[in-house]
Scaffold this active site. Sequence first.
Site, PDB file in Angstrom:
ATOM      1  N   GLY A   1      34.081 -13.884  13.337  1.00  0.00           N
ATOM      2  CA  GLY A   1      34.008 -13.960  11.795  1.00  0.00           C
ATOM      3  C   GLY A   1      32.491 -14.168  11.360  1.00  0.00           C
ATOM      4  O   GLY A   1      31.617 -13.547  12.021  1.00  0.00           O
ATOM      5  N   CYS A   2      32.381 -14.903  10.281  1.00  0.00           N
ATOM      6  CA  CYS A   2      31.058 -15.080   9.830  1.00  0.00           C
ATOM      7  C   CYS A   2      30.234 -15.606  10.946  1.00  0.00           C
ATOM      8  O   CYS A   2      30.325 -16.824  11.659  1.00  0.00           O
ATOM      9  CB  CYS A   2      31.273 -16.159   8.682  1.00  0.00           C
TER      10      CYS A   2
END
Length: 188
Positions: free
Chosen positions: A21-22
């Site tokens: 993800g991030c």
Amino acid sequence: MTTSFNPEGAVNTDTATFGTGCFWCTEAVFEQLEGVLKVTSGYSGGHVKNPTYEQVCEKNTGHAEVVQLVYDPAVISFDELLEVFWQTHDPTTLNRQGNDVGPQYRSAIFYKDEEQKLKAEHYKKELDKAGAFNAPIVTEISPLINFYAAEQYHQDYYTNNGSQPYCNFVIRPKMEKFQKAFKEKLKR
């Protein structure tokens, strides 16, 4: 395995590249592990050379936000890194982690050699078989073809921007959960 020299002598190092993800969250987690020497946020898995953050956010470069780790395998193994990888994000959501949506936020392991590939595939299969998650794992396991470091302002983001709302509401709770689960593996 690559060998690099540090002031204390020669140290064998290895690399691993993960997307959870991030990359701000992922970087903050892996930076705390004993044996992880360097964490670089960047982009991998796409077809555009030297992409910018803005290009990746447009969702048409094919890149995932990733971190590339340089670690000392005498201190922490690839298997242990995989354990942290699997437990610090949701590998069952396609192109999404929480509120972050898009192919750049996909769960991914970009392996550098056959050994990493086999271990990643083995863990994915065993976790699915054991029903470790409430849905099938969708983590991409692909060869590392490219890695481009993200812009400097993305590096050490949590350390440098801990008071930002995203850090307080998204990264900090993730860090607290991680620190409890992996306290024996943290840098001292």
